[in-house]
Motif scaffolding. Sequence first.
Motif, PDB file in Angstrom:
ATOM      1  N   LEU A  84      -6.708  14.879  -2.808  1.00  0.00           N
ATOM      2  CA  LEU A  84      -5.302  15.194  -3.111  1.00  0.00           C
ATOM      3  C   LEU A  84      -4.995  15.098  -4.607  1.00  0.00           C
ATOM      4  CD1 LEU A  84      -3.492  13.298  -0.195  1.00  0.00           C
ATOM      5  CD2 LEU A  84      -4.312  15.657  -0.252  1.00  0.00           C
TER       6      LEU A  84
ATOM      7  N   ALA B  50       4.429  15.637   4.745  1.00  0.00           N
ATOM      8  CA  ALA B  50       3.044  15.702   4.272  1.00  0.00           C
ATOM      9  C   ALA B  50       2.307  14.427   4.664  1.00  0.00           C
ATOM     10  CB  ALA B  50       3.022  15.888   2.755  1.00  0.00           C
ATOM     11  N   SER B  51       2.976  13.306   4.479  1.00  0.00           N
ATOM     12  CA  SER B  51       2.361  12.024   4.782  1.00  0.00           C
ATOM     13  C   SER B  51       2.053  11.900   6.273  1.00  0.00           C
ATOM     14  CB  SER B  51       3.326  10.928   4.322  1.00  0.00           C
ATOM     15  OG  SER B  51       2.861   9.690   4.703  1.00  0.00           O
TER      16      SER B  51
ATOM     17  N   THR C   7      10.298  14.537  -5.068  1.00  0.00           N
ATOM     18  CA  THR C   7      10.128  13.964  -3.731  1.00  0.00           C
ATOM     19  C   THR C   7      11.491  13.763  -3.064  1.00  0.00           C
ATOM     20  OG1 THR C   7       8.194  12.799  -4.598  1.00  0.00           O
ATOM     21  CG2 THR C   7       8.974  12.111  -2.436  1.00  0.00           C
TER      22      THR C   7
ATOM     23  N   MET D  96       4.400  14.243  -2.447  1.00  0.00           N
ATOM     24  CA  MET D  96       4.049  13.950  -1.056  1.00  0.00           C
ATOM     25  C   MET D  96       5.295  13.394  -0.380  1.00  0.00           C
ATOM     26  SD  MET D  96       1.026  13.156   0.936  1.00  0.00           S
ATOM     27  CE  MET D  96      -0.044  11.845   0.458  1.00  0.00           C
TER      28      MET D  96
END
Lengths: 121, 116
Positions: free
Chosen positions: A48, A58-59, B24, A54
Amino acid sequence: MEVPILKQGSYLIATVQGALTDADLLELRAALLERVVRMRSQGVILDLTALDVMDSFASRTIREIADMIRLRGAATVIVGIQPEVAFAMVQLGLTLEEVTTALDLEEGLAYLNQKSKEARI
Amino acid sequence: MAADEVRVAIKLGFSSGDITLIATAISELARNILSYARQGEILLRTVDGSNRTGILIVASDEGPGISDIRQALRDGFSTSGSLGMGLPGVRRLMDEFEITSEPMHGTTVKVKKWKQ
């Protein structure tokens, strides 16, 4: 962006090249599982290094990939999570605790080699 | 998904670590809108404080709204079957966090990040 998957001996190496959409992640999950079965792989490294964001989806998908591959009888190592990404993930509450991580590709391969050596004893 | 937003943050001179946090947070806010309201919008703006600059992100939707905001801000709480990281996680990623919601009318989340 499609994630190339390379075969290296009894291992598979998937190297993320940049930002991934949700569809890319689901495709990666399906492609990895299919290859692990078809090639009878013992281990998978998911690199990655090039991923700069992330989020929770995604996690979760990465955790699912590792779980599915483990159920199949192979090991998964996640390598190359950037420090900024690690910081953001922990702030968000995403710790990927159940998944093995390593610094880089080399360390990831060393982990898989160690694990298959233990399995042979 | 957040590429344009990231360009705005880069232009403002945020560090790469902060840009990751901002991207994020935007991704999680967009995810919240998709899972609860199906559609909505995310607006970005620069903000000027007395001696600092920052970015303001406003995520709004006209979805079902949140009946208990305090509960939605608690770690691990989710009504959509997701991870429940959404709002409390976004609050930790950013410097300022404000939420208003009216059941049946929608939710607006405003977050700010100041340049270090």
